[in-house]
Each structure stands twice: as C-alpha cells, then as structure tokens.
Design an enzyme around this catalytic site. Structure first.
Site, mmCIF file in Angstrom:
data_model
loop_
_atom_site.group_PDB
_atom_site.id
_atom_site.type_symbol
_atom_site.label_atom_id
_atom_site.label_comp_id
_atom_site.label_asym_id
_atom_site.label_seq_id
_atom_site.Cartn_x
_atom_site.Cartn_y
_atom_site.Cartn_z
ATOM 1 N N ARG A 75 0.908 -1.154 0.000
ATOM 2 C CA ARG A 75 0.000 0.000 0.000
ATOM 3 C C ARG A 75 0.945 1.201 0.000
ATOM 4 O O ARG A 75 1.865 1.264 0.813
ATOM 5 C CB ARG A 75 -0.853 0.035 1.266
ATOM 6 C CG ARG A 75 -1.526 -1.291 1.581
ATOM 7 C CD ARG A 75 -2.922 -1.364 1.078
ATOM 8 N NE ARG A 75 -3.562 -2.628 1.460
ATOM 9 C CZ ARG A 75 -4.540 -3.170 0.784
ATOM 10 N NH1 ARG A 75 -5.024 -2.604 -0.304
ATOM 11 N NH2 ARG A 75 -5.094 -4.295 1.189
ATOM 12 N N GLY A 105 -6.620 -3.569 -7.492
ATOM 13 C CA GLY A 105 -8.036 -3.281 -7.209
ATOM 14 C C GLY A 105 -8.403 -1.837 -7.465
ATOM 15 O O GLY A 105 -7.762 -1.118 -8.253
ATOM 16 N N ASP A 131 -11.623 -8.600 -3.267
ATOM 17 C CA ASP A 131 -12.850 -7.909 -2.844
ATOM 18 C C ASP A 131 -13.938 -7.817 -3.921
ATOM 19 O O ASP A 131 -15.100 -7.590 -3.603
ATOM 20 C CB ASP A 131 -12.528 -6.483 -2.374
ATOM 21 C CG ASP A 131 -11.614 -6.460 -1.165
ATOM 22 O OD1 ASP A 131 -11.553 -7.479 -0.455
ATOM 23 O OD2 ASP A 131 -10.949 -5.428 -0.932
ATOM 24 N N GLU A 191 -27.199 -19.248 7.318
ATOM 25 C CA GLU A 191 -28.542 -18.897 7.796
ATOM 26 C C GLU A 191 -28.736 -17.389 7.804
ATOM 27 O O GLU A 191 -29.873 -16.908 7.778
ATOM 28 C CB GLU A 191 -28.772 -19.469 9.195
ATOM 29 C CG GLU A 191 -29.183 -20.946 9.223
ATOM 30 C CD GLU A 191 -28.104 -21.913 8.765
ATOM 31 O OE1 GLU A 191 -26.909 -21.544 8.761
ATOM 32 O OE2 GLU A 191 -28.459 -23.048 8.376
HETATM 33 P P1 ADP Z 1 -6.458 -1.896 -4.071
HETATM 34 O O1 ADP Z 1 -5.839 -1.570 -5.387
HETATM 35 O O2 ADP Z 1 -6.373 -3.344 -3.733
HETATM 36 O O3 ADP Z 1 -7.851 -1.322 -3.924
HETATM 37 P P2 ADP Z 1 -5.439 0.259 -2.350
HETATM 38 O O4 ADP Z 1 -6.737 0.917 -2.136
HETATM 39 O O5 ADP Z 1 -4.502 0.144 -1.192
HETATM 40 O O6 ADP Z 1 -5.565 -1.219 -2.931
HETATM 41 O O7 ADP Z 1 -4.700 1.059 -3.508
HETATM 42 C C1 ADP Z 1 -3.435 0.646 -3.973
HETATM 43 C C2 ADP Z 1 -2.550 1.808 -4.183
HETATM 44 O O8 ADP Z 1 -3.025 2.635 -5.243
HETATM 45 C C3 ADP Z 1 -2.439 2.772 -3.006
HETATM 46 O O9 ADP Z 1 -1.595 2.273 -2.016
HETATM 47 C C4 ADP Z 1 -1.858 3.999 -3.703
HETATM 48 O O10 ADP Z 1 -0.492 3.821 -3.961
HETATM 49 C C5 ADP Z 1 -2.584 3.977 -5.037
HETATM 50 N N1 ADP Z 1 -3.757 4.867 -5.021
HETATM 51 C C6 ADP Z 1 -4.964 4.630 -4.476
HETATM 52 N N2 ADP Z 1 -5.788 5.690 -4.651
HETATM 53 C C7 ADP Z 1 -5.083 6.630 -5.321
HETATM 54 C C8 ADP Z 1 -5.356 7.947 -5.811
HETATM 55 N N3 ADP Z 1 -6.550 8.519 -5.634
HETATM 56 N N4 ADP Z 1 -4.372 8.605 -6.449
HETATM 57 C C9 ADP Z 1 -3.160 8.049 -6.640
HETATM 58 N N5 ADP Z 1 -2.841 6.803 -6.209
HETATM 59 C C10 ADP Z 1 -3.774 6.100 -5.566
HETATM 60 O O1 F6P Z 2 -8.324 -5.508 -0.459
HETATM 61 C C1 F6P Z 2 -8.095 -6.809 0.007
HETATM 62 C C2 F6P Z 2 -8.154 -6.834 1.505
HETATM 63 O O2 F6P Z 2 -7.806 -8.145 1.932
HETATM 64 C C3 F6P Z 2 -9.455 -6.393 2.135
HETATM 65 O O3 F6P Z 2 -10.447 -7.381 2.070
HETATM 66 C C4 F6P Z 2 -8.992 -6.061 3.525
HETATM 67 O O4 F6P Z 2 -9.861 -5.153 4.181
HETATM 68 C C5 F6P Z 2 -7.661 -5.407 3.270
HETATM 69 O O5 F6P Z 2 -7.201 -5.945 2.040
HETATM 70 C C6 F6P Z 2 -6.618 -5.620 4.312
HETATM 71 O O6 F6P Z 2 -5.468 -4.958 3.878
HETATM 72 P P1 F6P Z 2 -4.059 -5.009 4.591
HETATM 73 O O7 F6P Z 2 -3.559 -6.416 4.465
HETATM 74 O O8 F6P Z 2 -3.215 -4.048 3.836
HETATM 75 O O9 F6P Z 2 -4.312 -4.600 5.992
#
Ligand code: ADP
Ligand code: F6P
Length: 323
Positions: A75, A105, A131, A191
């Site tokens: 992340r 994602g 997800d 359930e």
């Molecule tokens: P996922 O892709 O699984 O949804 P994250 O939400 O952590 O996981 O997003 C992955 C990475 O994408 C983030 O750690 C960041 O580096 C980048 N990212 C997310 N949102 C933005 C944004 N609005 N602008 C630029 N980079 C972003």
């Molecule tokens: O996006 C996948 C996921 O496993 C989510 O279901 C969960 O909330 C999150 O990542 C946990 O992220 P991390 O391992 O960075 O805490």
C-alpha cells in the site's frame, strides 16, 4: 494506432490469487507483439523508487499457479501526493515507458487513472482483488479463489457447529463491501449474511435462528463481512438475545493466499491479454473487464467515479434458501 514499444507493469494493493497469472499474460502478450516489458517492484512505490527490472518470457515461467505476486506489492499512500508522483513520472520518462499496466483493485485503478490524466500516458488496468469491488467488471481476478477458500473453511466449521449444535459467526474479508460475504453466504448455506451495504436487524435474525433450532436445525452459520461491524460484538449480542451458544471465527488472510482457482487463472489470462490488446488498439485509459461473459475495454474514468453494487437478489436468496 499509438506506437507502443515499451510497457511497464506493476501489481498493487492487496495481493490476490491470480495476480501472477495476470502478470504472465501481460508479459507474454506484450512480447508476442514485440513490446518490451519492464516490471515495477512493489506497486507504485517501485515507480517512486525506480525499482525496475526487465522481464522476459522466462521471468514469468512457472508462476501461473502461484499465489501472491512475484513483483511484490505494497500500500503506497505516498503516491496520492503530487510531490512523490512527480518523482515517479521522471522515472517513467527516464525508462522510456510508452504505457503502464496496473494489476490491482479499486485504489490501484485510481492510481493508474491519475498517471494517465497527469502524464498523458496510456494506461490499462487488470482488475485483481479478492474484494470484487471494481466498477465496470463483473468479476476481479482472485475473487473466485478467495470465495472458494472461505467456502471450504466454512464447510469445516459447519461440522463443528453441527456436532456441538452451535451458532457460528464467521467473519470474511471485503474491506467496506460485502461481495465476498454475499457469495460465500449463498455458497455455504449460511442462515444469515451481514454486509455493510444493507442494514440488518440482529433481533430478527436471532428470532429466525431460534425458530430454526426449534424446527430441528442443528447448526447455524452467520457469515459477516468485516465492514459490517464487530463480529465479537455481534456474537455477544446474539448470545444475549437467544441464550444459544455462539462462537466466532475470523478467516482473515487465508482468503488472500494460496493457489488461484481455474476460474481466477482463466480470468487472469483473458484480462491480462485484453489489457495489452487495448493499449495496442489505442485505448488510452481502460479497464480490461468482463461483463455478462463479454470481454470489454471499459472506460477507467467511469471505474474511478462509480461504486459497484452488490446483487440484492442473490443476497436475499441466501436467507430464503436456508430457512
Ligand atoms: P487496491 O488496489 O487493492 O484497492 P489500495 O486501495 O490500497 O488497494 O490502492 C493501492 C494503491 O493505489 C495505493 O496504495 C496507492 O499507492 C494507489 N492509489 C490509491 N488511490 C489513489 C489515488 N486517488 N491517487 C493516486 N494513487 C492512488
Ligand atoms: O483488499 C483486500 C483486503 O484483503 C481487504 O479485504 C482487507 O480489508 C484489506 O485488504 C486488508 O489490507 P491489509 O492487508 O493491507 O491490511
């Protein structure tokens, strides 16, 4: 047609089973079209740090059935800040990348779209996340694998629940949405299913569980999305209202790891290949997606603006069929 000779590829966000299979598909589809491929390590952090490595056909050998991602992932909140992105853009220019493929994602799609807007670089996204919350595609790579892992685990829990005549609250992942919970709930005969998108009445659920037990049901499973509340709190409220024994099991990271199912690998192959085809055909900001069985280049601009909704009919069906 844009002249794309060199693409960068990264995996980003939470790892998902099938990310490696998607990477393999991207790399080999690109090489097939005489496009050079550079792997970017640790998602957007690798762009900031210029952690690049050339990829050839052998680099992605033997990974189709491996969970996780060989490019690794993080992340990277820094990428949301312009200062760090400018650093990344300088590295993209230095390396001579003509396009970027992001495998990840929702957040990763937002990151790729930002790169496209600011740098005018063609980007393609392969949706990969357990997800299943990416708008524009019916399914993400890894979702089917996570669902299968959770269903297998809950089948085991059902044995204990039945033997001991207990209620189990099983918490599954899904961040702030209930796609995993809804599908898993239906597939394991839960359930009750609790998801963040739909309000629930715990007292009513409790009455239904008690009635079920009176009718001779030997066990009850309540599948709960992590975003739908605190599973321990739900369990203690159920005990308070019903007097029945309730246990909690949090499935956690077992859902993210392990080998991808055939379905996840198939989707990874098709969407990874589609992403490269899209770039070659001039789609400058597209999500490689599947919609009602068709492979489509979906506008990334819409993906990042809209929220995918869960299937309420399937959600209700889980309740109906478990009565
Ligand atoms: P996922 O892709 O699984 O949804 P994250 O939400 O952590 O996981 O997003 C992955 C990475 O994408 C983030 O750690 C960041 O580096 C980048 N990212 C997310 N949102 C933005 C944004 N609005 N602008 C630029 N980079 C972003
Ligand atoms: O996006 C996948 C996921 O496993 C989510 O279901 C969960 O909330 C999150 O990542 C946990 O992220 P991390 O391992 O960075 O805490």
């Amino acid at each position: 047609m844009p002249d794309i000779k060199h693409v960068g590829v990264l995996t980003s966000g939470g790892d998902a089973p099938g990310m490696n299979a998607a990477l393999r598909a991207v790399v080999r589809s690109a090489l097939d079209r005489k496009i050079r491929v550079t792997g970017i390590l640790r998602g957007y952090w690798g762009l900031i740090e210029k952690d690049f490595q050339p990829l050839n056909s052998l680099s992605v050998g033997g990974i189709i059935g491996r969970g996780g991602t060989i490019l690794r992932t993080v992340r990277c909140p820094e990428f949301k800040r312009a200062r760090y992105r400018q650093q990344a853009y300088a590295h993209i220019r230095d390396a001579g990348l003509d396009a970027l493929v992001a495998i990840g994602g929702n957040g990763s799609a937002a990151g790729a779209y930002t790169v496209h807007r600011e740098l005018k670089l063609p980007v393609a996204v392969v949706p990969a996340s357990i997800d299943n919350d990416v708008y524009g595609t019916d399914e993400t790579v890894g979702f089917d694998s996570a669902v299968n892992t959770a269903v297998e685990a809950i089948d085991r829990i059902r044995d204990t629940a039945t033997s001991h005549e207990r209620i189990f609250v099983v918490e599954v992942m899904g961040r702030d949405n209930g796609f995993i919970a809804q599908e898993v709930g239906l597939c394991c005969g839960a359930e009750a299913v609790l998801v963040p998108e739909i309000p629930y009445d715990l007292k009513k659920i409790c009455r239904d569980l008690q009635n079920g037990h009176k009718r001779g049901k030997r066990s009850s499973i309540l599948v709960m999305a992590e975003g739908a509340g605190d599973s321990r709190e739900v369990a203690s409220r159920l005990t308070r209202h019903s007097g029945l024994r309730v246990r909690v099991s949090v499935l956690g990271y077992i859902q993210r790891g392990g080998f991808p199912t055939a379905r996840s690998r198939w989707l990874a192959a098709r969407l990874g290949n589609l992403a490269v085809i899209g770039l070659r055909e001039g789609h400058t900001a597209a999500l490689a997606a599947i919609q009602k069985g068709d492979l489509v280049h979906f506008p990334l601009a819409e993906t990042v603006k809209k929220t995918k909704r869960i299937d309420r009919v399937a959600y209700k069906l889980a309740y109906q069929l478990s009565r």
